[in-house]
Motif scaffolding. Structure first.
Motif, PDB file in Angstrom:
ATOM      1  N   VAL A  61     -32.140 -32.391   0.320  1.00  0.00           N
ATOM      2  CA  VAL A  61     -32.345 -32.599   1.755  1.00  0.00           C
ATOM      3  C   VAL A  61     -31.002 -32.567   2.482  1.00  0.00           C
ATOM      4  O   VAL A  61     -30.851 -31.881   3.498  1.00  0.00           O
ATOM      5  CB  VAL A  61     -33.095 -33.930   2.027  1.00  0.00           C
ATOM      6  N   ASP A  62     -30.022 -33.288   1.954  1.00  0.00           N
ATOM      7  CA  ASP A  62     -28.700 -33.344   2.599  1.00  0.00           C
ATOM      8  C   ASP A  62     -28.022 -31.976   2.629  1.00  0.00           C
ATOM      9  O   ASP A  62     -27.494 -31.560   3.669  1.00  0.00           O
ATOM     10  CB  ASP A  62     -27.798 -34.359   1.885  1.00  0.00           C
ATOM     11  N   ALA A  63     -28.042 -31.267   1.508  1.00  0.00           N
ATOM     12  CA  ALA A  63     -27.389 -29.955   1.438  1.00  0.00           C
ATOM     13  C   ALA A  63     -28.078 -28.959   2.369  1.00  0.00           C
ATOM     14  O   ALA A  63     -27.415 -28.178   3.062  1.00  0.00           O
ATOM     15  CB  ALA A  63     -27.390 -29.434   0.000  1.00  0.00           C
ATOM     16  N   THR A  64     -29.409 -28.999   2.402  1.00  0.00           N
ATOM     17  CA  THR A  64     -30.153 -28.075   3.254  1.00  0.00           C
ATOM     18  C   THR A  64     -29.912 -28.378   4.725  1.00  0.00           C
ATOM     19  O   THR A  64     -29.741 -27.457   5.532  1.00  0.00           O
ATOM     20  CB  THR A  64     -31.658 -28.134   2.917  1.00  0.00           C
ATOM     21  N   ALA A  65     -29.855 -29.653   5.072  1.00  0.00           N
ATOM     22  CA  ALA A  65     -29.559 -30.037   6.457  1.00  0.00           C
ATOM     23  C   ALA A  65     -28.167 -29.551   6.860  1.00  0.00           C
ATOM     24  O   ALA A  65     -27.983 -29.013   7.952  1.00  0.00           O
ATOM     25  CB  ALA A  65     -29.663 -31.550   6.630  1.00  0.00           C
TER      26      ALA A  65
ATOM     27  N   HIS B 247     -27.474 -22.770  -1.943  1.00  0.00           N
ATOM     28  CA  HIS B 247     -27.653 -22.672  -3.395  1.00  0.00           C
ATOM     29  C   HIS B 247     -27.759 -24.068  -4.020  1.00  0.00           C
ATOM     30  O   HIS B 247     -28.644 -24.332  -4.848  1.00  0.00           O
ATOM     31  CB  HIS B 247     -26.496 -21.881  -4.006  1.00  0.00           C
ATOM     32  N   GLN B 248     -26.867 -24.961  -3.604  1.00  0.00           N
ATOM     33  CA  GLN B 248     -26.872 -26.339  -4.105  1.00  0.00           C
ATOM     34  C   GLN B 248     -28.202 -27.021  -3.764  1.00  0.00           C
ATOM     35  O   GLN B 248     -28.792 -27.698  -4.611  1.00  0.00           O
ATOM     36  CB  GLN B 248     -25.706 -27.102  -3.475  1.00  0.00           C
ATOM     37  N   GLY B 249     -28.665 -26.827  -2.548  1.00  0.00           N
ATOM     38  CA  GLY B 249     -29.928 -27.430  -2.123  1.00  0.00           C
ATOM     39  C   GLY B 249     -31.113 -26.911  -2.922  1.00  0.00           C
ATOM     40  O   GLY B 249     -31.967 -27.683  -3.351  1.00  0.00           O
ATOM     41  N   LYS B 250     -31.149 -25.599  -3.144  1.00  0.00           N
ATOM     42  CA  LYS B 250     -32.246 -25.009  -3.922  1.00  0.00           C
ATOM     43  C   LYS B 250     -32.253 -25.532  -5.350  1.00  0.00           C
ATOM     44  O   LYS B 250     -33.310 -25.854  -5.905  1.00  0.00           O
ATOM     45  CB  LYS B 250     -32.148 -23.484  -3.931  1.00  0.00           C
ATOM     46  N   ASN B 251     -31.073 -25.609  -5.960  1.00  0.00           N
ATOM     47  CA  ASN B 251     -30.983 -26.109  -7.334  1.00  0.00           C
ATOM     48  C   ASN B 251     -31.391 -27.574  -7.422  1.00  0.00           C
ATOM     49  O   ASN B 251     -32.141 -27.963  -8.323  1.00  0.00           O
ATOM     50  CB  ASN B 251     -29.572 -25.923  -7.894  1.00  0.00           C
ATOM     51  N   ALA B 252     -30.886 -28.393  -6.505  1.00  0.00           N
ATOM     52  CA  ALA B 252     -31.222 -29.819  -6.514  1.00  0.00           C
ATOM     53  C   ALA B 252     -32.716 -30.018  -6.277  1.00  0.00           C
ATOM     54  O   ALA B 252     -33.345 -30.884  -6.892  1.00  0.00           O
ATOM     55  CB  ALA B 252     -30.394 -30.563  -5.465  1.00  0.00           C
TER      56      ALA B 252
ATOM     57  N   LYS C 148     -19.335 -21.319   2.565  1.00  0.00           N
ATOM     58  CA  LYS C 148     -19.680 -22.734   2.444  1.00  0.00           C
ATOM     59  C   LYS C 148     -21.183 -22.927   2.669  1.00  0.00           C
ATOM     60  O   LYS C 148     -21.846 -23.644   1.918  1.00  0.00           O
ATOM     61  CB  LYS C 148     -18.883 -23.575   3.445  1.00  0.00           C
ATOM     62  N   ARG C 149     -21.720 -22.268   3.701  1.00  0.00           N
ATOM     63  CA  ARG C 149     -23.153 -22.379   3.983  1.00  0.00           C
ATOM     64  C   ARG C 149     -23.978 -21.855   2.810  1.00  0.00           C
ATOM     65  O   ARG C 149     -24.931 -22.487   2.370  1.00  0.00           O
ATOM     66  CB  ARG C 149     -23.508 -21.611   5.255  1.00  0.00           C
ATOM     67  N   ASP C 150     -23.589 -20.706   2.280  1.00  0.00           N
ATOM     68  CA  ASP C 150     -24.313 -20.122   1.153  1.00  0.00           C
ATOM     69  C   ASP C 150     -24.256 -21.030  -0.075  1.00  0.00           C
ATOM     70  O   ASP C 150     -25.250 -21.168  -0.800  1.00  0.00           O
ATOM     71  CB  ASP C 150     -23.771 -18.730   0.821  1.00  0.00           C
ATOM     72  N   ALA C 151     -23.094 -21.653  -0.302  1.00  0.00           N
ATOM     73  CA  ALA C 151     -22.964 -22.575  -1.435  1.00  0.00           C
ATOM     74  C   ALA C 151     -23.864 -23.790  -1.242  1.00  0.00           C
ATOM     75  O   ALA C 151     -24.500 -24.258  -2.200  1.00  0.00           O
ATOM     76  CB  ALA C 151     -21.507 -23.005  -1.599  1.00  0.00           C
TER      77      ALA C 151
END
Length: 100
Positions: free
Chosen positions: A49-53, A20-25, A14-17
């Motif tokens: 920001v939200d995904a990375t947090a 990945h989502q944060g980097k893409n966004a 979940k963390r890795d996903a």
């Protein structure tokens, strides 16, 4: 036991996903900002920001980078006061996470 290992494996996935989502966004947001599509840019950057947090916490350098990128987009929009707040937030995190 096995249940704990499975739960930990799911947590890591979940963390890795989220990372990945944060980097893409973040990348998409910066691309939108570069061509002046600020609505799309901010939507993607806030998602980053939200995904990375969620993945790394709000004291991580990657989080500071995404916050800084929101500031850069706001600056491009002429929203200088809002941009400065984001830059200051990113700088505070960076100073704590990577002291000189």
């Amino acid at each position: 036991g096995t249940h704990l290992g499975y739960a930990l494996s799911l947590s890591i996935k979940k963390r890795d996903a989220l990372i990945h989502q944060g980097k893409n966004a973040n990348a998409q947001g910066m691309q939108w900002c570069a061509i002046g599509k600020y609505g799309e840019a901010l939507h993607n950057l806030v998602s980053a920001v939200d995904a990375t947090a969620d993945a790394l916490g709000k004291q991580h350098l990657s989080y500071a980078t995404t916050v800084n990128n929101v500031g850069a987009c706001l600056e491009s929009m002429g929203r200088y006061d809002d941009a400065m707040k984001k830059y200051q937030e990113a700088l505070k995190i960076t100073e704590k996470a990577a002291p000189a």
